[in-house]
Enzyme design. Structure first.
Site, mmCIF file in Angstrom:
data_model
loop_
_atom_site.group_PDB
_atom_site.id
_atom_site.type_symbol
_atom_site.label_atom_id
_atom_site.label_comp_id
_atom_site.label_asym_id
_atom_site.label_seq_id
_atom_site.Cartn_x
_atom_site.Cartn_y
_atom_site.Cartn_z
ATOM 1 N N SER A 115 0.816 -1.198 0.000
ATOM 2 C CA SER A 115 0.000 0.000 0.000
ATOM 3 C C SER A 115 0.860 1.261 0.000
ATOM 4 C CB SER A 115 -0.902 0.018 1.239
ATOM 5 O OG SER A 115 -1.542 1.259 1.400
ATOM 6 N N LYS A 129 -8.946 -0.281 -8.477
ATOM 7 C CA LYS A 129 -9.480 -0.892 -7.261
ATOM 8 C C LYS A 129 -10.482 0.049 -6.593
ATOM 9 C CE LYS A 129 -7.980 -3.097 -2.960
ATOM 10 N NZ LYS A 129 -8.804 -2.319 -2.015
#
Length: 410
Positions: A135, A276
């Protein structure tokens, strides 16, 4: 009636199975048979603020409950007299192999949960032959994740920041480190209202208050690790001192991103790119029409907009509209290998796990992540064997019925 007799000492000793007591991390993890078991261990071993940051969701946490309920509300239809002695769980996804139909989703601040953090996740993923996603809000650098998983598949998740040069620099570093897929996340214009964090007084980095000190007393091992390892901070962000997650997102992320930013990132990223956080059919169709390599149906684990669509419910509608060949992946709510099998049977090309991985991390570091992957693998193989299918390609919609609780009102 059976004939009674005095116990034979020889028989009694045959029944006795005295084993040496096993203590420590290995014994603790061996007793965990499900992801729920790992969650229970994690809750015992992790301070409340750190555990709730992982376990919690936004507002009343309706979205995450619905997502998990959706997976419980399925009915499998096994084929009989079709032996599946050898089950193959491998597949090709986004131009490369994966030994299992799931990878590790991007999760922020992993070293908060347990100090091994993303290094444990990347190493475990590499050993298992599945992708690991780092991330933007990770606590391990792109280069260190590459070092932890030098021969495996590493993916990078990007939040577009107000500082565009910083965003583009992260993209360039991930490409230089050999990351093969970029997850362009689109569901975080502002931070969700994560009320557990507010109630716990959670900040970045964690603040030592009377409440946190009292919470630490039964968990000295966590605090020993926390205080004797490098300072806990984001590897890709600066100026986060004393901020809540919502404050950080509001300060650093750009809420005005559009298709223009997606087009720019596509121009500079050499690998595969997926979007996403897709939550509607029209958006899914528009993205596939624009030529992205894939989409992830996700409501961010219920951590952004509460009462958002359930990805597992959304998936069949999206697959019908974009076509069976489009790469449609799914996350949110996956806690069992059977959830993954059902998703694949109903048209998903791949799945991602977030909390399931973090529960393992909190329960036992790298060994705990290994255990989480092993649990899911065994559940996938067992479910496929009981369904009578030997490979993922043999899974079909006829193997699963989605039972309905939530019916839209016309």
């Amino acid at each position: 009636m059976p004939r009674r007799q005095l116990p034979n000492p020889k028989d009694v000793f045959e029944y006795l199975q005295l084993r040496r007591p096993q203590l420590g991390r290995a014994a603790r993890l061996r007793k965990a048979l499900t992801i729920a078991d790992l969650r229970a261990i994690a809750k015992r071993r992790t301070p409340a603020a750190a555990f709730d940051y992982t376990d919690g969701a936004a507002e009343a946490e309706v979205s995450i409950r619905r997502a998990r309920q959706a997976f419980e509300d399925i009915e499998f239809h096994p084929d009989i007299l079709r032996p599946a002695e050898h089950v193959d769980t491998s597949l090709e996804i986004l131009g490369g192999p994966s030994s299992l139909p799931f990878g590790i989703a991007p999760t922020g601040f992993a070293r908060l949960m347990q100090t091994e953090g993303e290094v444990a996740g990347a190493g475990a993923a590499g050993a298992a032959g599945i992708p690991f996603t780092l991330s933007t809000m990770g606590t391990t650098s792109i280069e260190d994740v590459r070092a932890a998983n030098p021969n495996g598949r590493n993916w990078f998740q990007l939040y577009v920041m107000r500082d565009r040069d910083a965003s583009y620099d992260l993209v360039a570093r991930a490409a230089a480190a050999g990351f093969d897929t970029l997850h362009f996340t689109v569901d975080t214009p502002i931070g969700g209202n994560r009320m557990r964090d507010t109630r716990n007084g959670f900040s970045i980095p964690p603040a030592l208050t009377l409440r946190t000190v009292l919470d630490a007393l039964p968990r000295p091992w966590w605090w020993f690790d926390f205080l004797t390892t490098p300072k806990l901070e984001f590897a890709s962000l600066t100026s986060t001192e004393g901020a809540t997650v919502a404050e950080l997102i509001g300060k650093v992320f750009d809420p005005t991103i559009s298709y223009a930013e997606l087009d720019t990132i596509r121009e500079i990223w050499p690998g595969k790119i997926v979007v996403k956080g897709v939550q509607t059919v029209p958006d899914a169709v528009a993205l596939i029409d624009r030529g992205v390599d894939g989409i992830v149906l996700s409501n961010h684990g219920g951590r952004q907009l509460d009462r958002a669509p359930v990805p597992f419910h959304l998936r069949p509608k999206v697959v019908r509209e974009v076509g069976a060949d489009a790469t449609v992946m799914i996350d949110t709510g996956i806690m069992n290998g059977a959830d993954i099998v059902a998703s694949m049977a109903l048209g998903a090309k791949f799945t991602l796990i977030g909390r399931a991985y973090l529960y393992g991390l909190m329960a036992g570091g790298r060994a705990g992540v290994d255990r989480a992957i092993a649990i899911l693998r065994s559940e996938i193989v067992r479910t496929m064997t009981l369904l009578g299918v030997s490979s993922l390609e043999e899974l079909e919609p006829r193997h699963v019925t989605q039972l309905t609780r939530l019916v839209p009102v016309d």
